[in-house]
Design a protein around this motif. Structure first.
Motif, PDB file in Angstrom:
ATOM      1  N   MET A 182       0.843  -1.209   0.000  1.00  0.00           N
ATOM      2  CA  MET A 182       0.000   0.000   0.000  1.00  0.00           C
ATOM      3  C   MET A 182       0.879   1.261   0.000  1.00  0.00           C
ATOM      4  O   MET A 182       0.831   2.058  -0.918  1.00  0.00           O
ATOM      5  N   TYR A 183       1.703   1.428   1.028  1.00  0.00           N
ATOM      6  CA  TYR A 183       2.561   2.620   1.099  1.00  0.00           C
ATOM      7  C   TYR A 183       3.952   2.300   0.554  1.00  0.00           C
ATOM      8  O   TYR A 183       4.636   1.440   1.105  1.00  0.00           O
TER       9      TYR A 183
ATOM     10  N   HIS B 104       0.447  13.476   7.002  1.00  0.00           N
ATOM     11  CA  HIS B 104      -0.003  12.590   5.916  1.00  0.00           C
ATOM     12  C   HIS B 104       0.423  13.059   4.526  1.00  0.00           C
ATOM     13  O   HIS B 104      -0.304  12.905   3.561  1.00  0.00           O
TER      14      HIS B 104
ATOM     15  N   THR C 270      -1.046  11.153   1.319  1.00  0.00           N
ATOM     16  CA  THR C 270      -1.128   9.696   1.403  1.00  0.00           C
ATOM     17  C   THR C 270      -2.539   9.196   1.134  1.00  0.00           C
ATOM     18  O   THR C 270      -3.517   9.957   1.162  1.00  0.00           O
ATOM     19  N   ASP C 271      -2.615   7.900   0.899  1.00  0.00           N
ATOM     20  CA  ASP C 271      -3.906   7.260   0.689  1.00  0.00           C
ATOM     21  C   ASP C 271      -4.827   7.487   1.887  1.00  0.00           C
ATOM     22  O   ASP C 271      -6.017   7.755   1.729  1.00  0.00           O
TER      23      ASP C 271
ATOM     24  N   GLN D 286      -6.257  11.034   1.576  1.00  0.00           N
ATOM     25  CA  GLN D 286      -7.289  11.222   0.535  1.00  0.00           C
ATOM     26  C   GLN D 286      -8.604  10.581   0.953  1.00  0.00           C
ATOM     27  O   GLN D 286      -9.673  11.080   0.651  1.00  0.00           O
ATOM     28  N   LYS D 287      -8.497   9.457   1.679  1.00  0.00           N
ATOM     29  CA  LYS D 287      -9.729   8.809   2.147  1.00  0.00           C
ATOM     30  C   LYS D 287     -10.458   9.681   3.168  1.00  0.00           C
ATOM     31  O   LYS D 287     -11.679   9.753   3.187  1.00  0.00           O
TER      32      LYS D 287
ATOM     33  N   ASN E  24      -7.434  11.190  -5.461  1.00  0.00           N
ATOM     34  CA  ASN E  24      -8.148  10.051  -4.873  1.00  0.00           C
ATOM     35  C   ASN E  24      -7.755   8.734  -5.535  1.00  0.00           C
ATOM     36  O   ASN E  24      -7.575   7.718  -4.875  1.00  0.00           O
ATOM     37  N   GLU E  25      -7.631   8.799  -6.855  1.00  0.00           N
ATOM     38  CA  GLU E  25      -7.466   7.550  -7.602  1.00  0.00           C
ATOM     39  C   GLU E  25      -6.057   6.978  -7.491  1.00  0.00           C
ATOM     40  O   GLU E  25      -5.870   5.769  -7.470  1.00  0.00           O
ATOM     41  N   ASP E  26      -5.080   7.858  -7.434  1.00  0.00           N
ATOM     42  CA  ASP E  26      -3.682   7.393  -7.427  1.00  0.00           C
ATOM     43  C   ASP E  26      -2.843   8.343  -6.567  1.00  0.00           C
ATOM     44  O   ASP E  26      -1.969   9.049  -7.078  1.00  0.00           O
ATOM     45  N   PRO E  27      -3.121   8.371  -5.260  1.00  0.00           N
ATOM     46  CA  PRO E  27      -2.493   9.387  -4.402  1.00  0.00           C
ATOM     47  C   PRO E  27      -0.964   9.296  -4.358  1.00  0.00           C
ATOM     48  O   PRO E  27      -0.293  10.310  -4.187  1.00  0.00           O
ATOM     49  N   HIS E  28      -0.424   8.085  -4.525  1.00  0.00           N
ATOM     50  CA  HIS E  28       1.034   7.937  -4.416  1.00  0.00           C
ATOM     51  C   HIS E  28       1.718   7.976  -5.772  1.00  0.00           C
ATOM     52  O   HIS E  28       2.922   7.762  -5.874  1.00  0.00           O
TER      53      HIS E  28
END
Lengths: 363, 128
Positions: B1-2, B12, B27-28, B31-32, B90-94
């Motif tokens: 994930m990270y 974050h 980070t994911d 965004q969440k 949102n879709e691809d934060p990283h």
């Protein structure tokens, strides 16, 4: 924090929860944009059990309702409801509400969660001169809203209520998913749909059945986030943002619900005077023509002078624009007036546009 | 994930270091929390950012959130794609949802940031 009887349903769905006037409620499930579009194009189910249910009963129930609200409750009859407001003697808002005629001795007033105690005290306070009893049954009632173009199709298979016969602001009693309920063709989204009231201790049976049957139609559970963007696109007022004890019913553009000829009601003199003399300020819709999102309380400028503040403001998922409501002096309230919204110190151009921002095509 | 090669801040943000260049995003987890992003306000190229200084603002439908620079540096590039497609955050934060690139001033500041495993521990602490 207070929990609705559907609280465990939201936990099961892994909703993002927030505190809302003392209630622990879902703000979003799958995301505000997706939920918003589901209601516009398919259907969505809301838990709105936090809303207040106040009953006025007795020989003078109608008289009290008539005195407290400017709309004409005498026009109501079996199976009918109306949108109205509770007015102060100044013609401003105590709250907005739905009035249901249950029988000629009993009316149900559905009020905002944020105002239940205030409204109850207000109604009770005025009731002493009338032969009525006033009862706050808010905690006993669960309320769900099923909204969107597929709402009727979804609900039809779950109820013995002839919902296809219901016109807007009409209701019937019956069973939904085996639970006793009142079903009305009302809502707060700008779409067709229903609101379902039940005293059942197992309202999750309705919730689960609607989501299960609704799956096929793309029905989603909807949180408070999309409830706000939906109602704002449709220019349905939110107490505390757009209307309050400092704005009059006329200034808020709700002239249509004031029935001056029906007889006396709280605020009538002030409203009649204001109608004759004309209002000084008026609610308007605006859209931002540059970038940025207007939020409540952001300053509003005309020709460089601060003149007002944003009441409601959001990004409109349907229009893909930044929209909002504010009050402007009537001389500036015309469509096309250029205004500026101060967003984090920068003035961003906006323009007054017609209300509502969104209107569904009637079929 | 990270991503393992990134460093993370308690606010974050993440930073990916290539030489003296740092790519920064959120980070994911962040965004969440924000929900659907509809607008990202980014700084001008050439802006000198201090440690923990506001880079810009992310607006989601329901809220406004500041973004902070996890380290000092000069802005050399901003993600122009976010002007048209803010949902990339949102879709691809990283990845495609990166926000700015900076020329890093002090690499020692970056080294003090959390590794991916420390950040994951930090997040599990927030849940409790």
């Amino acid at each position: 924090m207070k929990k609705t009887r559907l609280h465990s349903c939201h936990e099961k769905l892994d909703a993002k929860m927030i505190e809302f006037f003392g209630w622990h409620l879902p703000v979003e499930y799958s995301g505000i944009m997706e939920e918003h579009m589901a209601v516009r194009q398919k259907a969505g189910l809301f838990d709105v059990s936090h809303m207040g249910e106040i009953f006025v009963k007795g020989d003078q129930a109608l008289d009290l309702v008539q005195y407290l609200t400017p709309n004409n409750a005498a026009k109501l009859g079996p199976g009918k409801a109306q949108y109205s407001v509770l007015t102060t003697p100044n013609g401003t808002f105590v709250d907005d509400l739905l009035v249901y005629f249950l029988n000629d001795q009993e009316y149900l007033l559905v009020v905002n969660a944020s105002n239940v105690e205030k409204d109850y005290a207000w109604i009770f306070g005025h009731a002493e001169h009338f032969d009525v009893t006033v009862e706050n049954k808010s905690v006993e009632y669960s309320q769900m809203a099923l909204q969107g173009p597929a709402a009727e199709k979804i609900l039809r298979g779950l109820t013995d209520v002839a919902i296809e016969e219901l016109k807007v602001f009409q209701y019937k009693m019956g069973q939904v998913a085996g639970e006793e309920a009142l079903v009305s063709r009302t809502g707060y989204t700008g779409e067709d749909g229903f609101e379902i009231y039940t005293m059942s201790e197992t309202p999750h049976k309705i919730w689960d059945a609607v989501l299960e049957s609704g799956k096929h139609y793309g029905c989603l559970p909807i949180g408070l986030g999309a409830r706000d963007t939906l109602r704002l696109e449709a220019c349905l007022m939110l107490y505390g943002n757009d209307i309050d004890e400092t704005t009059t019913v006329l200034e808020a553009g709700l002239r249509w619900l004031i029935k001056f000829k029906k007889g006396d009601f709280l605020g009538r003199d002030k409203l009649l005077k204001q109608k004759e003399e004309g209002i000084n300020k008026k609610i308007v819709g605006f859209e931002i023509v540059e970038r940025g999102i207007a939020r409540p309380h952001y300053p509003v400028y005309i020709k460089g002078e601060k003149i007002s503040e944003v009441k409601s403001g959001t990004y409109s998922p349907f229009l893909k624009k930044s929209i909002g409501l504010t009050y402007l002096p009537v001389e500036y309230a015309e469509e096309g007036t250029e205004i500026a919204i101060e967003i984090r110190g920068k003035k961003v151009n906006a323009v007054v546009v017609p209300m509502p921002f969104y209107k569904r095509h009637e079929d | 994930m990270y991503p393992e090669e990134y460093r993370y801040s308690k606010d974050h943000e993440w930073i990916k270091v290539e030489g003296d260049l740092g790519t920064i995003g959120i980070t994911d987890f962040a965004q969440k929390q924000m929900g659907d992003v509809v607008y990202v306000e980014m700084p001008d190229i050439g802006t000198e950012l201090g440690h923990h200084q506001t880079i810009g603002v992310i607006e989601s439908v329901k809220a406004v959130s500041d973004i902070y620079s996890p380290t000092a540096g000069e802005v050399v590039e901003v993600n122009e794609d976010l002007n048209k497609s803010p949902e990339l955050v949102n879709e691809d934060p990283h990845g495609k949802g990166w926000i700015i690139k900076i020329k890093i001033k002090k690499s020692s500041e970056v080294e003090k940031m959390m590794s991916y495993s420390d950040y994951e521990k930090f997040l599990s602490g927030l849940d409790e």
